[in-house]
Write a protein that holds these residues in place. Sequence first.
Motif, short mmCIF file in Angstrom:
data_model
loop_
_atom_site.label_atom_id
_atom_site.label_comp_id
_atom_site.label_asym_id
_atom_site.label_seq_id
_atom_site.Cartn_x
_atom_site.Cartn_y
_atom_site.Cartn_z
N ALA A 1 26.07 97.10 62.73
CA ALA A 1 26.32 97.68 61.42
C ALA A 1 27.72 98.28 61.36
O ALA A 1 28.43 98.14 60.34
N ILE A 2 28.13 98.93 62.43
CA ILE A 2 29.48 99.53 62.47
C ILE A 2 30.54 98.44 62.41
O ILE A 2 31.52 98.54 61.65
N ILE A 3 30.37 97.40 63.21
CA ILE A 3 31.38 96.33 63.24
C ILE A 3 31.44 95.60 61.91
O ILE A 3 32.54 95.27 61.42
N ARG A 4 30.30 95.36 61.29
CA ARG A 4 30.31 94.70 59.97
C ARG A 4 31.09 95.52 58.95
O ARG A 4 31.92 95.00 58.20
N ALA A 5 30.84 96.82 58.97
CA ALA A 5 31.53 97.69 58.02
C ALA A 5 33.03 97.70 58.29
O ALA A 5 33.85 97.66 57.36
N CYS A 6 33.39 97.75 59.57
CA CYS A 6 34.81 97.76 59.93
C CYS A 6 35.48 96.45 59.56
O CYS A 6 36.63 96.43 59.10
N ALA A 7 34.78 95.33 59.75
CA ALA A 7 35.35 94.03 59.40
C ALA A 7 35.60 93.93 57.89
O ALA A 7 36.64 93.43 57.44
N GLN A 8 34.63 94.40 57.12
CA GLN A 8 34.77 94.32 55.66
C GLN A 8 35.91 95.21 55.16
O GLN A 8 36.63 94.84 54.23
N ALA A 9 36.09 96.38 55.81
CA ALA A 9 37.12 97.32 55.36
C ALA A 9 38.42 97.17 56.14
O ALA A 9 39.38 97.90 55.88
N ARG A 10 38.44 96.26 57.12
CA ARG A 10 39.61 96.04 57.99
C ARG A 10 40.01 97.33 58.72
O ARG A 10 41.19 97.67 58.82
N VAL A 11 39.03 98.01 59.25
CA VAL A 11 39.26 99.22 60.04
C VAL A 11 39.23 98.85 61.52
O VAL A 11 38.30 98.18 61.98
N PRO A 12 40.23 99.26 62.30
CA PRO A 12 40.26 98.89 63.72
C PRO A 12 39.16 99.56 64.52
O PRO A 12 38.73 100.67 64.21
N VAL A 13 38.72 98.86 65.58
CA VAL A 13 37.67 99.34 66.49
C VAL A 13 38.21 99.31 67.91
O VAL A 13 38.69 98.28 68.37
N VAL A 14 38.10 100.44 68.59
CA VAL A 14 38.48 100.52 70.00
C VAL A 14 37.22 100.76 70.82
O VAL A 14 36.69 101.87 70.84
N PRO A 15 36.68 99.74 71.51
CA PRO A 15 35.51 99.96 72.36
C PRO A 15 35.86 100.90 73.53
O PRO A 15 36.95 100.80 74.11
N TYR A 16 34.92 101.78 73.85
CA TYR A 16 35.17 102.81 74.86
C TYR A 16 34.02 102.81 75.85
O TYR A 16 32.86 102.93 75.47
N GLY A 17 34.35 102.64 77.14
CA GLY A 17 33.33 102.66 78.18
C GLY A 17 33.24 104.04 78.81
O GLY A 17 32.85 105.02 78.18
N GLY B 1 41.30 108.81 66.64
CA GLY B 1 40.17 108.02 66.20
C GLY B 1 38.99 108.86 65.79
O GLY B 1 38.96 110.08 65.98
N VAL B 2 38.01 108.19 65.22
CA VAL B 2 36.72 108.78 64.85
C VAL B 2 35.70 108.21 65.82
O VAL B 2 35.51 106.98 65.88
N VAL B 3 35.06 109.07 66.60
CA VAL B 3 34.17 108.61 67.67
C VAL B 3 32.76 108.40 67.15
O VAL B 3 32.15 109.32 66.57
N LEU B 4 32.23 107.19 67.35
CA LEU B 4 30.85 106.86 67.02
C LEU B 4 30.10 106.50 68.29
O LEU B 4 30.65 105.81 69.16
N THR B 5 28.85 106.93 68.39
CA THR B 5 28.02 106.67 69.57
C THR B 5 26.69 106.08 69.14
O THR B 5 25.67 106.78 69.07
N PRO B 6 26.65 104.80 68.81
CA PRO B 6 25.40 104.17 68.36
C PRO B 6 24.35 104.18 69.46
O PRO B 6 24.66 104.27 70.65
N ASN B 7 23.09 104.04 69.02
CA ASN B 7 21.97 104.12 69.95
C ASN B 7 21.38 102.76 70.28
O ASN B 7 20.58 102.65 71.20
N ASN B 8 21.77 101.72 69.55
CA ASN B 8 21.22 100.40 69.82
C ASN B 8 22.17 99.33 69.28
O ASN B 8 23.15 99.62 68.59
N THR B 9 21.85 98.09 69.60
CA THR B 9 22.72 96.98 69.23
C THR B 9 22.82 96.81 67.73
O THR B 9 23.89 96.46 67.20
N GLU B 10 21.72 97.04 67.02
CA GLU B 10 21.75 96.90 65.56
C GLU B 10 22.72 97.90 64.94
O GLU B 10 23.43 97.58 63.97
N GLU B 11 22.79 99.11 65.48
CA GLU B 11 23.74 100.10 64.96
C GLU B 11 25.18 99.68 65.28
O GLU B 11 26.09 99.87 64.46
N VAL B 12 25.40 99.12 66.47
CA VAL B 12 26.74 98.59 66.79
C VAL B 12 27.12 97.52 65.78
O VAL B 12 28.25 97.50 65.25
#
Length: 470
Positions: free
Chosen positions: A55-71, A42-53
């Motif tokens: 933005a990432i999810i919107r982009a992934c939904a539009q491009a159909r890119v999978p997202v694995v949430p990591y705690g 995977g490609v690891v992203l570490t957003p700093n706030n909810t708006e950045e999260v």
Amino acid sequence: MMCNPATPDFIAALRAQLPGSAFRESAPGYFEEPRGRWHGQGVVLTPNNTEEVAAIIRACAQARVPVVPYGGGTGLVGGQIAPDGPMPIILSLERMRTVRGIYPEENVMVVEAGAILQDIHGAAAAVDRLFPLTIAAKGSARIGGNLATNAGGVNVLRYGNARDLCLGLEAVMPDGRIWNGLKRLRKDNTGYDLRNLLIGSEGTLGVITAAALKLFARPTGEGTALMVVKDPRAALDLLAMARDQMGEGVSAFEIMHRAGLEFLAETLPDIRQPFLDLPEWFVLIDVGLARGLDPSAALEGLFADALEAGLVSDGMIAQSETQRHQFWEVREQIPEANRRIGSISSHDISLPISEIPEFIVKGAEVIARLGAFRVNCFGHLGDGNLHYNVFPARGRGREDHIAERDVIKRVVHDLVHAMGGSVSAEHGIGRLKIEDLERYGDPVKLDAMRAIKAALDPVGIMNPGAVLRG
């Protein structure tokens, strides 16, 4: 619906939207899980706030890119790992650790999902409050992951699971919209409970970004005891006696077997052993009592009554905080000793509490029929959750029994199911237990789960391959 990989062009487009700090350039630790069963990508992203999260999810939904949430990466069923399929985004909220507010008069704390559980404990203690969720990995586990997996731990008997400790959530849904459900209300009866739908969904229905957590008054007097019991049935009777005498003051009631002490002696000899002669079964009891009540006296009274009733034969009551810590260290280090010994098959199971003694007897019988194995059975007797782990005989390794792993798991889980239990008590489904869910799950429930997944995540980008088969 098939997902697409996170290509260099897709990442370049994200870089145009997000600050450079949101990208983790080197991140090998994110592709492993504690038991070493899976290795991910995977490609690891570490957003700093909810708006950045969002933005990432919107982009992934539009491009159909999978997202694995990591705690915190401490999950034991592979939910945080993407071992195959299109290259995903690994979404870590580790930079979102802010305590947004503490309201002692309400017994509420609002905290972002990346906050480490132990830090939440400290923030609550600073205002003389208690957040009771605690697990062995509290120093690295993050509250978003705790909620996404509905974590349990040692205090469920008194305070409940993570689900019971959450009033409201903020989350980013699979289309990138932000759900503002971060309410501090004890009563909010306004239709379907989206909070409880997201809790325990393991990142398959959205990304939890913040939570309103319940706090509690700190017990004025706390006490811990170890007591040797005749057998698991006696342990259950002792639990009933303890609750009759102390009510909700019993915070934890853990049962442990001789094998756990033997494994500690073999792999972690620096851990102080509580008994010179190792008992077959013993329990750890933790109590927290209100002002004016003496926990040591209460535990002494319990031991005296239990001794007279023939339930216990030996015991010790912690005389200091240091000794309390030593008693708990025995319990909390057993999983690490198990890891070092190397289990063939580990089982996180729950049963109706009254069925536990019979299950332990029947479990030993079915395992014995398969060969010469060692079983370490321990766990949260007070809420019916056992960790039932099968190990090779002394002198052999788990690599000698790889072919038998699935057979062992099947006979244990078949027995659990036949006795009205669950094959996943507190660890979740992840990727490890999808087949188990399909085998033992109620078909109506499974159909409803698939319908919910399709409705909320029609593109199928949220943690594909976890909980439900992709």
